[in-house]
Write a protein that holds these residues in place. Structure first.
Motif, PDB file in Angstrom:
ATOM      1  N   ASP A 299      59.815  39.061  55.038  1.00  0.00           N
ATOM      2  CA  ASP A 299      59.123  39.669  56.177  1.00  0.00           C
ATOM      3  C   ASP A 299      58.176  40.753  55.686  1.00  0.00           C
ATOM      4  N   THR A 300      58.669  41.570  54.778  1.00  0.00           N
ATOM      5  CA  THR A 300      57.874  42.662  54.218  1.00  0.00           C
ATOM      6  C   THR A 300      58.288  42.887  52.771  1.00  0.00           C
ATOM      7  N   VAL A 301      57.389  43.509  52.022  1.00  0.00           N
ATOM      8  CA  VAL A 301      57.711  43.974  50.680  1.00  0.00           C
ATOM      9  C   VAL A 301      57.291  45.433  50.600  1.00  0.00           C
ATOM     10  N   TYR A 302      58.211  46.287  50.164  1.00  0.00           N
ATOM     11  CA  TYR A 302      57.914  47.705  49.976  1.00  0.00           C
ATOM     12  C   TYR A 302      57.817  48.005  48.486  1.00  0.00           C
ATOM     13  N   LEU A 303      56.852  48.856  48.146  1.00  0.00           N
ATOM     14  CA  LEU A 303      56.688  49.295  46.768  1.00  0.00           C
ATOM     15  C   LEU A 303      56.711  50.810  46.720  1.00  0.00           C
ATOM     16  N   TYR A 304      57.399  51.362  45.731  1.00  0.00           N
ATOM     17  CA  TYR A 304      57.496  52.816  45.556  1.00  0.00           C
ATOM     18  C   TYR A 304      57.088  53.144  44.128  1.00  0.00           C
ATOM     19  N   GLY A 305      56.045  53.965  43.986  1.00  0.00           N
ATOM     20  CA  GLY A 305      55.573  54.273  42.647  1.00  0.00           C
ATOM     21  C   GLY A 305      55.028  55.679  42.523  1.00  0.00           C
ATOM     22  N   GLU A 306      54.954  56.173  41.293  1.00  0.00           N
ATOM     23  CA  GLU A 306      54.485  57.529  41.018  1.00  0.00           C
ATOM     24  C   GLU A 306      53.505  57.543  39.853  1.00  0.00           C
ATOM     25  N   ILE A 307      52.560  58.494  39.907  1.00  0.00           N
ATOM     26  CA  ILE A 307      51.775  58.869  38.745  1.00  0.00           C
ATOM     27  C   ILE A 307      52.031  60.365  38.535  1.00  0.00           C
ATOM     28  N   GLU A 308      51.329  60.983  37.636  1.00  0.00           N
ATOM     29  CA  GLU A 308      51.657  62.372  37.300  1.00  0.00           C
ATOM     30  C   GLU A 308      51.466  63.334  38.461  1.00  0.00           C
ATOM     31  N   THR A 309      50.429  63.156  39.268  1.00  0.00           N
ATOM     32  CA  THR A 309      50.099  64.144  40.306  1.00  0.00           C
ATOM     33  C   THR A 309      50.288  63.646  41.728  1.00  0.00           C
ATOM     34  N   ALA A 310      50.651  62.385  41.918  1.00  0.00           N
ATOM     35  CA  ALA A 310      50.800  61.833  43.267  1.00  0.00           C
ATOM     36  C   ALA A 310      51.762  60.654  43.231  1.00  0.00           C
ATOM     37  N   ALA A 311      52.039  60.116  44.403  1.00  0.00           N
ATOM     38  CA  ALA A 311      52.946  58.976  44.514  1.00  0.00           C
ATOM     39  C   ALA A 311      52.510  58.114  45.687  1.00  0.00           C
ATOM     40  N   PHE A 312      53.091  56.918  45.791  1.00  0.00           N
ATOM     41  CA  PHE A 312      52.702  56.036  46.890  1.00  0.00           C
ATOM     42  C   PHE A 312      53.883  55.213  47.372  1.00  0.00           C
ATOM     43  N   ARG A 313      53.754  54.787  48.602  1.00  0.00           N
ATOM     44  CA  ARG A 313      54.680  53.837  49.218  1.00  0.00           C
ATOM     45  C   ARG A 313      53.818  52.761  49.860  1.00  0.00           C
ATOM     46  N   ALA A 314      53.921  51.531  49.387  1.00  0.00           N
ATOM     47  CA  ALA A 314      53.138  50.426  49.939  1.00  0.00           C
ATOM     48  C   ALA A 314      54.015  49.569  50.832  1.00  0.00           C
ATOM     49  N   HIS A 315      53.409  49.039  51.874  1.00  0.00           N
ATOM     50  CA  HIS A 315      54.096  48.194  52.846  1.00  0.00           C
ATOM     51  C   HIS A 315      53.244  46.938  53.003  1.00  0.00           C
ATOM     52  N   ILE A 316      53.716  45.802  52.484  1.00  0.00           N
ATOM     53  CA  ILE A 316      52.939  44.559  52.462  1.00  0.00           C
ATOM     54  C   ILE A 316      53.520  43.587  53.478  1.00  0.00           C
ATOM     55  N   MET A 317      52.640  43.044  54.336  1.00  0.00           N
ATOM     56  CA  MET A 317      53.087  42.183  55.441  1.00  0.00           C
ATOM     57  C   MET A 317      52.286  40.881  55.469  1.00  0.00           C
ATOM     58  N   ASP A 318      52.665  40.016  56.399  1.00  0.00           N
ATOM     59  CA  ASP A 318      51.949  38.757  56.668  1.00  0.00           C
ATOM     60  C   ASP A 318      51.859  37.854  55.436  1.00  0.00           C
ATOM     61  N   LEU A 319      52.897  37.849  54.644  1.00  0.00           N
ATOM     62  CA  LEU A 319      52.929  36.995  53.461  1.00  0.00           C
ATOM     63  C   LEU A 319      53.210  35.544  53.850  1.00  0.00           C
ATOM     64  N   THR A 320      52.638  34.620  53.108  1.00  0.00           N
ATOM     65  CA  THR A 320      52.889  33.194  53.357  1.00  0.00           C
ATOM     66  C   THR A 320      53.785  32.579  52.291  1.00  0.00           C
ATOM     67  N   GLU A 321      54.073  33.344  51.225  1.00  0.00           N
ATOM     68  CA  GLU A 321      54.985  32.898  50.182  1.00  0.00           C
ATOM     69  C   GLU A 321      55.554  34.128  49.478  1.00  0.00           C
ATOM     70  N   ARG A 322      56.592  33.927  48.702  1.00  0.00           N
ATOM     71  CA  ARG A 322      57.166  35.037  47.969  1.00  0.00           C
ATOM     72  C   ARG A 322      56.184  35.488  46.884  1.00  0.00           C
ATOM     73  N   PRO A 323      55.815  36.765  46.846  1.00  0.00           N
ATOM     74  CA  PRO A 323      54.849  37.221  45.849  1.00  0.00           C
ATOM     75  C   PRO A 323      55.453  37.271  44.457  1.00  0.00           C
ATOM     76  N   SER A 324      54.615  37.054  43.457  1.00  0.00           N
ATOM     77  CA  SER A 324      55.081  37.074  42.074  1.00  0.00           C
ATOM     78  C   SER A 324      55.194  38.511  41.575  1.00  0.00           C
ATOM     79  N   VAL A 325      55.951  38.684  40.513  1.00  0.00           N
ATOM     80  CA  VAL A 325      56.085  39.996  39.875  1.00  0.00           C
ATOM     81  C   VAL A 325      54.726  40.463  39.365  1.00  0.00           C
ATOM     82  N   GLU A 326      53.954  39.542  38.800  1.00  0.00           N
ATOM     83  CA  GLU A 326      52.642  39.894  38.251  1.00  0.00           C
ATOM     84  C   GLU A 326      51.713  40.399  39.355  1.00  0.00           C
ATOM     85  N   TRP A 327      51.725  39.770  40.526  1.00  0.00           N
ATOM     86  CA  TRP A 327      50.861  40.183  41.643  1.00  0.00           C
ATOM     87  C   TRP A 327      51.280  41.541  42.180  1.00  0.00           C
TER      88      TRP A 327
END
Length: 336
Positions: A299-327
């Motif tokens: 249904d959704t894929v969440y990503l949590y990541g950091e760099i030295e001065t900031a961070a992010f939370r991504a919310h990916i929707m409307d997928l038609t297939e399971r995303p690859s690790v590389e993508w």
């Protein structure tokens, strides 16, 4: 009735009346009017149209503000019309209506003065005339790009309506309204085929909305490291400790070295697949699991990541297939 409301009243027809007209019997043709009466009717219509045009031009300006668009300054009276009109709409319709009106390019009033400060590593905004709100405009301030957002904040180019939104909606403490760290602003790094749609600013963070060629959509929210730590702890580290979450099973997926958790809430059965990408970003795939059997596409894929001065939370929707690790590994931040 102001110019915008008058224009809408004369140009927008409720679908109910169109449906009613289609079902109604035909109206017999009226006898032809005498030539003199016909010219009187034409002259009256012309006068009415001229009056309406003058009212609208006087209200919103003949051509509006050059370069108007999302994030550009626009008349506070127009924003007031939007707020009044959208309060009666469902939330999904209200957001769409506000977006459309924000890009009309209506003439802006003189910018509202404010000053910025940094207290204990956090950036604050305070208005020269006081931080008390004078209307009920709530929501998010939108821009086309991150650069447009930063320039508007630094050059005191926020419109009166945007400033009123800040007064009503942004988090505030004794030091003022918390806003983004202007010294550490980041752009989103996205996989090929995804494009930035707009930037949503709502206080100390901002979200970069994106769309894709293959219907994929979502947003990537940029956070300060401190705020990110709180979000990650709540959404990831302690998620299964909540009273309304019941864990059914835990397994290990060797393919992605992932933890697979089947769980239930009051909303139904779900599966979460949690693992770390090669670039150190944490990924969480969530699946609906009716009857305890997970669907094939998340249904959704969440990503949590950091760099030295900031961070992010991504919310990916409307997928038609399971995303690859590389993508998934292509998502990230790039400091400006």
């Amino acid at each position: 009735m102001n110019g915008i409301a008058l224009f809408n009243a004369l140009t927008k027809i409720d679908d109910r009346f169109i449906d009613r007209a289609e079902k109604a019997p035909a109206v017999p043709e009226r006898p032809r009017c005498a030539p003199v009466l016909r010219w009187v009717e034409i002259a009256a219509c012309a006068c009415l149209l001229l009056t309406v045009s003058l009212l609208i031009a006087n209200r919103i300006g003949l051509f509006g503000r050059p370069g108007g668009g999302k994030g550009s300054g626009y008349n506070a009276a127009v924003a007031s019309d939007v707020a009044a009109a959208t309060e009666a709409l469902p939330s999904s319709q209200a957001g769409t209506q506000a977006d459309v009106t924000e890009g009309t390019g209506a003439a802006a009033e003189e910018n509202v003065g404010y000053h910025l400060s940094v207290v204990d590593g956090r950036t604050y905004l305070n208005f020269d005339g006081g931080n008390t709100a004078s209307s009920s405009i709530k929501g998010t301030v939108y821009f086309d790009t991150v650069d447009e957002m930063v320039t508007a904040i630094r050059t005191n180019s926020l419109s009166p309506a945007q400033c009123e939104t800040i007064r009503n909606s942004f988090p505030r403490d004794g030091n003022g309204f918390r806003i983004i760290d202007l010294d550490h602003v980041c752009d989103a790094v996205l996989p090929e085929g995804l494009f930035v749609r707009r930037v949503d600013w709502d206080g100390p963070s901002y979200a970069i909305e994106f769309d894709g060629e293959d219907s994929v959509s979502g947003l990537l929210r940029v956070l300060t490291p401190k705020d990110y730590a709180e979000v990650f702890a709540y959404e990831y580290e302690t998620f299964f400790d909540r009273a309304n979450v019941t864990v059914i099973s835990r397994e290990h997926d060797a393919e992605r070295d992932a933890e697979v958790v089947l769980y239930e809430t009051s909303g139904g059965s779900f599966q979460a697949i949690r693992y770390t990408l090669p670039n150190g970003v944490t990924a969480v795939e969530t699946y609906s699991a009716p009857g305890g059997t997970p669907l094939a596409v998340p249904d959704t894929v969440y990503l949590y990541g950091e760099i030295e001065t900031a961070a992010f939370r991504a919310h990916i929707m409307d997928l038609t297939e399971r995303p690859s690790v590389e993508w998934l590994s292509r998502f990230g931040l790039s400091e400006r």
